[in-house]
Design an enzyme around this catalytic site. Structure first.
Site, PDB file in Angstrom:
ATOM      1  N   ASP A   1       0.846  -1.202   0.000  1.00  0.00           N
ATOM      2  CA  ASP A   1       0.000   0.000   0.000  1.00  0.00           C
ATOM      3  C   ASP A   1       0.881   1.251   0.000  1.00  0.00           C
ATOM      4  O   ASP A   1       2.034   1.207   0.431  1.00  0.00           O
ATOM      5  CB  ASP A   1      -0.865   0.059   1.270  1.00  0.00           C
ATOM      6  CG  ASP A   1      -1.722  -1.167   1.428  1.00  0.00           C
ATOM      7  OD1 ASP A   1      -2.066  -1.783   0.411  1.00  0.00           O
ATOM      8  OD2 ASP A   1      -2.029  -1.503   2.581  1.00  0.00           O
TER       9      ASP A   1
HETATM   10  N1  URA Z   1      -1.040  -6.098   3.699  1.00  0.00           N
HETATM   11  C1  URA Z   1      -1.573  -4.859   3.736  1.00  0.00           C
HETATM   12  O1  URA Z   1      -2.639  -4.639   4.303  1.00  0.00           O
HETATM   13  N2  URA Z   1      -0.890  -3.865   3.141  1.00  0.00           N
HETATM   14  C2  URA Z   1       0.292  -4.039   2.541  1.00  0.00           C
HETATM   15  O2  URA Z   1       0.866  -3.079   2.025  1.00  0.00           O
HETATM   16  C3  URA Z   1       0.845  -5.336   2.513  1.00  0.00           C
HETATM   17  C4  URA Z   1       0.155  -6.357   3.104  1.00  0.00           C
END
Ligand code: URA
Length: 255
Positions: free
Chosen positions: A115
């Protein structure tokens, strides 16, 4: 770009003579995209089709470039569209821009995604097969995340994470429920939770904690398989080019 099968095999460096290359092909030891090919002049695209010799994958040395990045917060794991550009967003690819030539830059892919707010270990490569090998759900490669939440998580909720729990997923506006596989959870001395999962649903870690009523306030990926970001000494935003064979040895603990 297409290449003839005998030329491809010669360039892998695995054969000591042209005669040996031809015999491997004629004896049916070589497959292209899963089918035996006995025609030495067979032409194919080595970027999209995998070649195996006696079951082992063959690659051209130097064809691909692979980097490990310590992703900072505030950059996204895709190419920017016009709207993102106008909003002043930045992408992880820009962090490699000065290290690679134009062709490499255009062919670069991320191995899975983090993310925008997530930091830590991200692999970028021009090799689509490598992306598949590491990120495919069938590969079940462990990913370990350091997680900080808005409130302390009681032991019983950690047990729920360990057992697996129902999370809500959303794809193209459609909601569904997904039961996560059992996870490993370890609490470090400073209270940081280390969560290891081998799945990779979108925003999975945040959704797992949200389903228990917690908000993830800091998420950092420490490792993928046996490859640990801490051992690479990379500051946030920094990257290092890695030999693909060494990278796979680390991730898959291959000798
Ligand atoms: N899980 C998430 O919620 N976000 C990420 O960036 C990676 C794994």
């Amino acid at each position: 770009m297409k290449v003839r099968l005998h030329q491809f095999l010669s360039r892998t460096g695995q054969f000591s003579s042209k005669r040996e290359v031809k015999e491997a092909i004629w004896s049916g030891e070589v497959t292209v995209a899963g089918s035996v090919v006995k025609d030495i002049a067979f032409q194919f695209n080595a970027n999209t089709k995998e070649v195996h010799w006696m079951g082992e994958p063959l690659h051209l040395p130097g064809l691909h470039r692979t980097y490990v990045l310590n992703k900072p917060s505030g950059v996204i794991c895709s190419r920017l569209n016009r709207q993102e550009r106008s909003l002043g967003k930045h992408s992880v690819f820009e962090l490699l821009r000065e290290h690679v030539d134009d062709s490499t830059y255009d062919r670069m892919l991320t191995v899975g995604r983090l993310d925008e707010a997530t930091t830590g270990l991200l692999i970028l490569t021009t090799d689509g097969h490598l992306v598949h090998r590491i990120a495919s759900p069938d590969g079940k490669v462990d990913k370990t995340y350091a997680v900080k939440t808005d409130q302390p998580v009681p032991e019983e909720d950690l047990d729920t994470l360990r057992e697996g729990l129902a999370i809500e997923l959303e794809e193209n506006g459609v909601l569904s429920t997904y039961n996560t596989a059992p996870a490993r959870v370890v609490v470090e001395e400073d209270g940081t939770l280390l969560l290891t999962i081998s799945e990779g649903k979108k925003r999975q870690v945040r959704r797992m904690f949200a389903s228990l009523g917690f908000e993830v306030v800091d998420l950092h990926r420490r490792s993928i398989g046996g490859l640990n970001l801490d051992l690479l000494n990379l500051a946030e935003g920094d990257s290092v080019e890695m030999d693909q064979r060494l990278l796979c040895q680390s991730i898959f603990n291959e000798s």
